[in-house]
Write a protein that holds these residues in place. Sequence first.
Motif, mmCIF file in Angstrom:
data_model
loop_
_atom_site.group_PDB
_atom_site.id
_atom_site.type_symbol
_atom_site.label_atom_id
_atom_site.label_comp_id
_atom_site.label_asym_id
_atom_site.label_seq_id
_atom_site.Cartn_x
_atom_site.Cartn_y
_atom_site.Cartn_z
ATOM 1 N N ALA A 36 87.682 54.887 -84.663
ATOM 2 C CA ALA A 36 87.498 53.440 -84.788
ATOM 3 C C ALA A 36 85.995 53.188 -84.766
ATOM 4 O O ALA A 36 85.348 53.324 -83.719
ATOM 5 C CB ALA A 36 88.187 52.701 -83.652
ATOM 6 N N ILE A 37 85.444 52.878 -85.915
ATOM 7 C CA ILE A 37 83.986 52.742 -86.067
ATOM 8 C C ILE A 37 83.661 51.261 -86.204
ATOM 9 O O ILE A 37 84.142 50.591 -87.124
ATOM 10 C CB ILE A 37 83.482 53.526 -87.288
ATOM 11 C CG1 ILE A 37 83.944 54.988 -87.199
ATOM 12 C CG2 ILE A 37 81.970 53.435 -87.394
ATOM 13 C CD1 ILE A 37 83.638 55.805 -88.437
ATOM 14 N N ASP A 38 82.841 50.765 -85.298
ATOM 15 C CA ASP A 38 82.548 49.326 -85.309
ATOM 16 C C ASP A 38 81.238 49.081 -84.580
ATOM 17 O O ASP A 38 80.581 50.024 -84.129
ATOM 18 C CB ASP A 38 83.691 48.549 -84.641
ATOM 19 C CG ASP A 38 83.920 47.186 -85.297
ATOM 20 O OD1 ASP A 38 82.927 46.524 -85.629
ATOM 21 O OD2 ASP A 38 85.095 46.803 -85.473
ATOM 22 N N ASP A 39 80.866 47.807 -84.456
ATOM 23 C CA ASP A 39 79.677 47.469 -83.681
ATOM 24 C C ASP A 39 79.887 47.882 -82.228
ATOM 25 O O ASP A 39 81.015 47.894 -81.716
ATOM 26 C CB ASP A 39 79.400 45.962 -83.766
ATOM 27 C CG ASP A 39 78.935 45.540 -85.151
ATOM 28 O OD1 ASP A 39 78.024 46.189 -85.691
ATOM 29 O OD2 ASP A 39 79.501 44.575 -85.698
ATOM 30 N N GLU A 40 78.805 48.176 -81.569
ATOM 31 C CA GLU A 40 78.887 48.750 -80.232
ATOM 32 C C GLU A 40 79.590 47.831 -79.236
ATOM 33 O O GLU A 40 80.278 48.285 -78.326
ATOM 34 C CB GLU A 40 77.476 49.082 -79.725
ATOM 35 C CG GLU A 40 77.465 49.939 -78.484
ATOM 36 C CD GLU A 40 76.096 50.548 -78.218
ATOM 37 O OE1 GLU A 40 75.934 51.128 -77.137
ATOM 38 O OE2 GLU A 40 75.206 50.431 -79.078
ATOM 39 N N ASP A 41 79.431 46.512 -79.413
ATOM 40 C CA ASP A 41 80.022 45.575 -78.455
ATOM 41 C C ASP A 41 81.355 45.016 -78.928
ATOM 42 O O ASP A 41 81.859 44.045 -78.361
ATOM 43 C CB ASP A 41 79.049 44.423 -78.178
ATOM 44 C CG ASP A 41 78.687 43.661 -79.451
ATOM 45 O OD1 ASP A 41 79.059 44.110 -80.554
ATOM 46 O OD2 ASP A 41 78.031 42.604 -79.335
ATOM 47 N N ASN A 42 81.959 45.616 -79.934
ATOM 48 C CA ASN A 42 83.233 45.127 -80.439
ATOM 49 C C ASN A 42 84.316 45.201 -79.365
ATOM 50 O O ASN A 42 84.452 46.206 -78.675
ATOM 51 C CB ASN A 42 83.655 45.954 -81.661
ATOM 52 C CG ASN A 42 85.032 45.567 -82.172
ATOM 53 O OD1 ASN A 42 86.010 46.216 -81.854
ATOM 54 N ND2 ASN A 42 85.085 44.513 -82.958
ATOM 55 N N GLN A 43 85.089 44.129 -79.230
ATOM 56 C CA GLN A 43 86.115 44.058 -78.181
ATOM 57 C C GLN A 43 87.541 44.091 -78.724
ATOM 58 O O GLN A 43 88.489 44.072 -77.945
ATOM 59 C CB GLN A 43 85.923 42.774 -77.363
ATOM 60 C CG GLN A 43 84.582 42.683 -76.660
ATOM 61 C CD GLN A 43 84.370 43.811 -75.671
ATOM 62 O OE1 GLN A 43 85.263 44.133 -74.888
ATOM 63 N NE2 GLN A 43 83.194 44.426 -75.695
ATOM 64 N N ASP A 44 87.706 44.077 -80.051
ATOM 65 C CA ASP A 44 89.062 44.073 -80.612
ATOM 66 C C ASP A 44 89.175 45.113 -81.732
ATOM 67 O O ASP A 44 89.279 44.765 -82.907
ATOM 68 C CB ASP A 44 89.455 42.679 -81.122
ATOM 69 C CG ASP A 44 88.341 42.009 -81.914
ATOM 70 O OD1 ASP A 44 87.433 42.721 -82.387
ATOM 71 O OD2 ASP A 44 88.395 40.789 -82.075
#
Length: 603
Positions: free
Chosen positions: A238-246
């Motif tokens: 799951a690759i996303d912004d570091e602060d992603n919460q969902d």
Amino acid sequence: MSRLTTGALVLYKIRPARVIEVTDKITIELEGGKSKRVRDKDVVLLHPGPLSDLKQLTPQNGEVEENWELLEGAETDIKELSELVFGDYTPAMAWASWQLVAEGIYFEGSPASIHPRSADAVESEIAERNKKAAEAEAWEGFMQRVRSGAIIDEDRKTLGEVEALALEKRENSRILQALEIQETPVNAHRLLIKTGYWPANESPYPRRMGIDETIPDHAVPTLPEEARLDLTRLPAYAIDDEDNQDPDDAVSLDDERIWVHVADVAALVTPDSEMDLDARARGANLYLPDRVIPMLPPQVTDRLGLGLQEKSPALSIGFTLSVTGEVEDVEIHPSWVRVERISYVAADQRLQEEPFAALLAMSRRYRQRRQQAGAATIQLPEVKIKARDDKVEIEPLPRLQSREMITDLMLMAGEGVAGFCQSREIAVPFATQAPPDQLEQPEDLAGMYAYRRYFKPTRIKTQAEPHAGLGLAVYTRATSPLRRYSDLLAHQQLRAHLKGGAVLDIHAISERIAQSELGSMANRKTERVSNDHWRLVYLRDNPGWQGEAVIVAKEGERTTVLLPSIAMEARVRIRGEAGLNDRIRLKPREIDIPDLSCYFRVV
């Protein structure tokens, strides 16, 4: 012939007048020296005179209450009332007597027929006038505090009308009228800040747009027991912004087969359930710099977010990519996956490793195919704005290969799902976009800025039509069901089909699209203006700020620029030679946060 004589005191309408000539008509003198010809019936005699000057009508002292009681139940006239209250009947006393009648507290009637009012009526009248006097005094004190910007707690209720105007819940305000300020939401916002009713950084836009700011708290059912394809053997990321919460999507590679795993939200959120209806009304998560308002209860994300549990339930979309970049051999399964969460920055550092290197190569092949079909490559500056405890941070989003790779992999999944549903006549929300009048591939910032304006907005429809901006013949959004209702709706249809149940027909899907798009549009506008608000707060709180701007449009001296470091568009006047894509340095010269405006000057 009139009964009036020269020098008589008469009542004209509600004002005193002196008769100065009597002929076929009567000439009277009003206060201020102005004369007027009137008919006999237009005036009422108060005193026969002689009155030489209206200035003689000075205030008189008399015994009002005693004589009011004396006259109880009787009738009198102006002459007798004057003699009783003031001791004589002169023009000045006659006028003072009439003022008592006109005042309406103790007496009422006409000069020829005056009646004392009842004790109850007098008591009620005095109480009412005292109340109004107290209210007027309180109002004046309130207005003085508002003007000085020093309100007290008791003032907050009264200022509620200004807040309602600031939130566009009403169109007028007595307070702004009294201050002679134009009644607009912007001016109301300014006054609320000035008085301290709102804190200086108040962002009114969610409330102004009618956003439901509550956090959904519906009961979340347990995950149903059902057969799931076990894909836990495949490394999934799951690759996303570091602060992603969902985290609602992840990717795997199984030899030549790409898997896009998506949080299996439809397993818990069924059509027309309370959660579904609430999410439909909201349309999507609302991402604001100072908070996130989800469309689903946070417990749904806790249970289904990929990588938040050791093993996650997913709806996995598998497909292959042809040598020409076509999505083929699509299969979709409820699954179990084991997901590792990593940031875009971390993924960018691993692009030479497998499976990232292979996924990157496939994404480039796919992007090349889309570009050949007219896909627009528009890379305007993007930033992430965070507001915590009134401190605002703006972080430019770097151009990372990993971000572009994930974007393409999600587009592959959306195209695959769209084709899967189209071939099986499953109604889903298709994302479509009409083509621009001419196709271009701009490479500089000014070219991208101009080309973006040729495109019409993306539309969500039940009919599969091309999406010109993506260069796809058919596409549906299906990889973000935790945060976007149209994706959840597609998942509900897919699950119903995979389980052999009844899918919703095109009319039901169309109705759901229309309902959710209302919330989605409100969210998009709220996010845009909220970002503008906090961007201006950032500039205000950093008075020494300067930034590089790129010229993207020109019309004479009027120049449009983009400031990449804060992703802001501005207009400035530039004299002299300056061309498109030239860079200049700007600093704010005037910031108006309620008006969402900022004027810059060249440094």
